[in-house]
Design a protein around this motif. Sequence first.
Motif, mmCIF file in Angstrom:
data_model
loop_
_atom_site.group_PDB
_atom_site.id
_atom_site.type_symbol
_atom_site.label_atom_id
_atom_site.label_comp_id
_atom_site.label_asym_id
_atom_site.label_seq_id
_atom_site.Cartn_x
_atom_site.Cartn_y
_atom_site.Cartn_z
ATOM 1 N N GLY A 65 0.803 -1.272 0.276
ATOM 2 C CA GLY A 65 0.463 0.018 0.099
ATOM 3 C C GLY A 65 0.563 1.253 0.453
ATOM 4 O O GLY A 65 0.462 2.145 -0.818
ATOM 5 N N ASN A 66 1.519 1.426 1.119
ATOM 6 C CA ASN A 66 2.267 2.613 0.997
ATOM 7 C C ASN A 66 3.304 2.111 0.304
ATOM 8 O O ASN A 66 4.828 3.503 -0.003
ATOM 9 C CB ASN A 66 2.520 3.490 2.487
ATOM 10 C CG ASN A 66 3.057 2.089 3.891
ATOM 11 O OD1 ASN A 66 3.392 1.202 3.018
ATOM 12 N ND2 ASN A 66 2.914 2.448 4.937
ATOM 13 N N LYS A 67 4.168 1.372 -0.064
ATOM 14 C CA LYS A 67 4.956 1.336 -0.742
ATOM 15 C C LYS A 67 5.623 -0.308 -0.176
ATOM 16 O O LYS A 67 4.609 -1.348 -0.147
ATOM 17 C CB LYS A 67 6.991 1.675 0.744
ATOM 18 C CG LYS A 67 6.776 0.355 1.667
ATOM 19 C CD LYS A 67 7.827 0.774 2.559
ATOM 20 C CE LYS A 67 7.970 2.107 3.487
ATOM 21 N NZ LYS A 67 9.491 2.319 3.578
ATOM 22 N N LYS A 68 6.460 -0.577 -1.554
ATOM 23 C CA LYS A 68 7.707 -1.805 -2.216
ATOM 24 C C LYS A 68 7.679 -3.226 -0.752
ATOM 25 O O LYS A 68 8.483 -2.302 -0.491
ATOM 26 C CB LYS A 68 7.662 -2.245 -3.568
ATOM 27 C CG LYS A 68 8.331 -3.203 -3.862
ATOM 28 C CD LYS A 68 9.171 -3.408 -5.338
ATOM 29 C CE LYS A 68 9.553 -4.827 -5.154
ATOM 30 N NZ LYS A 68 10.523 -4.309 -6.532
ATOM 31 N N LEU A 69 7.074 -4.111 -0.773
ATOM 32 C CA LEU A 69 7.932 -4.734 -0.150
ATOM 33 C C LEU A 69 8.321 -6.298 -0.094
ATOM 34 O O LEU A 69 7.700 -6.808 -0.408
ATOM 35 C CB LEU A 69 6.475 -5.467 1.444
ATOM 36 C CG LEU A 69 6.887 -5.574 2.301
ATOM 37 C CD1 LEU A 69 7.749 -5.114 3.993
ATOM 38 C CD2 LEU A 69 5.355 -6.594 3.397
ATOM 39 N N THR A 70 9.862 -6.799 -0.037
ATOM 40 C CA THR A 70 10.379 -7.702 0.141
ATOM 41 C C THR A 70 10.449 -8.556 1.310
ATOM 42 O O THR A 70 11.288 -7.704 2.073
ATOM 43 C CB THR A 70 11.707 -7.335 -0.695
ATOM 44 O OG1 THR A 70 11.191 -7.117 -2.012
ATOM 45 C CG2 THR A 70 12.023 -9.166 -1.604
ATOM 46 N N LEU A 71 9.740 -9.733 1.302
ATOM 47 C CA LEU A 71 10.041 -10.647 2.244
ATOM 48 C C LEU A 71 10.388 -11.780 2.108
ATOM 49 O O LEU A 71 10.291 -11.811 0.962
ATOM 50 C CB LEU A 71 8.712 -10.395 2.865
ATOM 51 C CG LEU A 71 7.717 -11.260 2.069
ATOM 52 C CD1 LEU A 71 7.266 -12.755 2.193
ATOM 53 C CD2 LEU A 71 5.930 -11.135 2.382
ATOM 54 N N ASP A 72 10.931 -12.697 2.798
ATOM 55 C CA ASP A 72 11.656 -13.683 2.877
ATOM 56 C C ASP A 72 10.895 -14.876 3.883
ATOM 57 O O ASP A 72 11.177 -15.297 4.495
ATOM 58 C CB ASP A 72 13.169 -14.039 3.868
ATOM 59 C CG ASP A 72 14.188 -14.860 2.993
ATOM 60 O OD1 ASP A 72 13.626 -15.730 2.139
ATOM 61 O OD2 ASP A 72 14.835 -14.616 3.802
ATOM 62 N N LEU A 73 10.894 -15.860 2.286
ATOM 63 C CA LEU A 73 9.170 -17.168 2.982
ATOM 64 C C LEU A 73 10.758 -17.901 3.536
ATOM 65 O O LEU A 73 9.972 -18.931 4.348
ATOM 66 C CB LEU A 73 9.129 -17.301 1.629
ATOM 67 C CG LEU A 73 7.711 -17.276 0.789
ATOM 68 C CD1 LEU A 73 7.654 -17.883 -0.575
ATOM 69 C CD2 LEU A 73 7.195 -16.558 1.320
ATOM 70 N N ALA A 74 11.838 -17.687 3.841
ATOM 71 C CA ALA A 74 12.524 -18.914 4.272
ATOM 72 C C ALA A 74 12.247 -18.797 5.400
ATOM 73 O O ALA A 74 12.875 -19.555 6.041
ATOM 74 C CB ALA A 74 14.459 -18.964 3.605
ATOM 75 N N ARG A 75 11.777 -17.047 6.068
ATOM 76 C CA ARG A 75 12.270 -16.726 7.343
ATOM 77 C C ARG A 75 10.915 -16.722 7.635
ATOM 78 O O ARG A 75 10.999 -15.626 8.831
ATOM 79 C CB ARG A 75 13.896 -15.814 7.687
ATOM 80 C CG ARG A 75 15.277 -16.169 6.740
ATOM 81 C CD ARG A 75 16.098 -16.823 7.557
ATOM 82 N NE ARG A 75 15.458 -16.588 9.394
ATOM 83 C CZ ARG A 75 16.451 -16.353 9.504
ATOM 84 N NH1 ARG A 75 17.062 -15.854 8.523
ATOM 85 N NH2 ARG A 75 16.888 -15.609 10.763
ATOM 86 N N THR A 76 10.060 -16.956 7.531
ATOM 87 C CA THR A 76 8.801 -16.562 7.082
ATOM 88 C C THR A 76 7.319 -17.569 7.927
ATOM 89 O O THR A 76 7.689 -18.404 7.677
ATOM 90 C CB THR A 76 7.823 -16.102 6.208
ATOM 91 O OG1 THR A 76 8.742 -14.597 5.656
ATOM 92 C CG2 THR A 76 6.425 -15.533 6.175
ATOM 93 N N ALA A 77 7.187 -17.142 8.956
ATOM 94 C CA ALA A 77 6.202 -17.896 9.369
ATOM 95 C C ALA A 77 4.132 -17.100 9.431
ATOM 96 O O ALA A 77 4.430 -16.206 8.932
ATOM 97 C CB ALA A 77 6.007 -18.432 10.548
ATOM 98 N N ILE A 78 3.043 -18.277 9.552
ATOM 99 C CA ILE A 78 1.976 -17.099 9.788
ATOM 100 C C ILE A 78 1.433 -17.570 10.555
ATOM 101 O O ILE A 78 1.323 -19.073 11.182
ATOM 102 C CB ILE A 78 0.364 -17.891 7.920
ATOM 103 C CG1 ILE A 78 -0.054 -17.391 8.283
ATOM 104 C CG2 ILE A 78 0.789 -19.098 8.136
ATOM 105 C CD1 ILE A 78 -1.199 -17.448 6.671
ATOM 106 N N ILE A 79 0.604 -16.819 11.582
ATOM 107 C CA ILE A 79 0.284 -16.976 12.830
ATOM 108 C C ILE A 79 -0.638 -16.571 12.691
ATOM 109 O O ILE A 79 -1.826 -15.898 12.500
ATOM 110 C CB ILE A 79 0.359 -16.175 14.408
ATOM 111 C CG1 ILE A 79 2.031 -16.517 13.768
ATOM 112 C CG2 ILE A 79 -0.232 -16.471 14.779
ATOM 113 C CD1 ILE A 79 2.895 -15.741 15.616
#
Length: 255
Positions: free
Chosen positions: A39-53
């Motif tokens: 929304g306010n910026k482009k975001l890059t995240l790393d799936l290798a270090r990500t979890a969903i709660i």
Amino acid sequence: MAPLNRLGSAPANCWQVDAGEANMVRAQATPRPVNVDAGNKKLTLDLARTAIIVIDMQNDFCHPEGWLAHIGVDVTPARAPIAPLQALLPVLRRENVPVIWLNWGNRPDRLNLSPALLHVYNGDGASVGLGDPLPRSGAHVLELGSWSAGIVDELTIEPTDIHVAKYRMSGFVDTPLDSILRNLGVTTVLFAGVNADQCVLCTLQDANFRGYDTIMLEDCSATTSPEFCMQATIYNVRQCFGFVIGSTGLIEGIG
């Protein structure tokens, strides 16, 4: 020479040992960057270090015969995350992103609940509050192991998913959640569930305070509170605690 034995509960946090040696060098995960619009910026995240709660997608909060419905709350908004989560969770599992179900779960004797907490939901001491039986089903409100505390049938649970019981608005208080995330090597956490302005926000804030990257999934989160509460939650997450994205954009970024 015999290989060393792996010692640890998660691949990201293991030693290699035998009777005469301990190798504490952890295996480094290969980054898996995903780009998404926040929304306010482009975001890059790393799936290798990500979890969903996924928080409190339980019968007592989301089912028309659950506790909230019994006390007169329209649970229709609380059911809105079901369809987006049905689409998102299989995608994340295929990417080996841990799925953590963070659900309210009282002890049967309620010794993990203070009078101050009980009072929030049972102000006169005579109503149906935490741990009390629902008049129609007899299921005890949000008691661990009861139908009331169970995840709604529409959401599929896989054997590899992780379950954490909580009994506060924040899932970090008096639970193993932080230890689990650190063992998994997680630095970025996606948040979903209900109520967005209560348990979701409190847990997200505590994650931020502990140094995690926090991302709220707007379409996978909802509240039975007035609409301005959801608007304020989104504003505060973006302003102070992290980022807000949509699940469809995340799926597109992955796929």
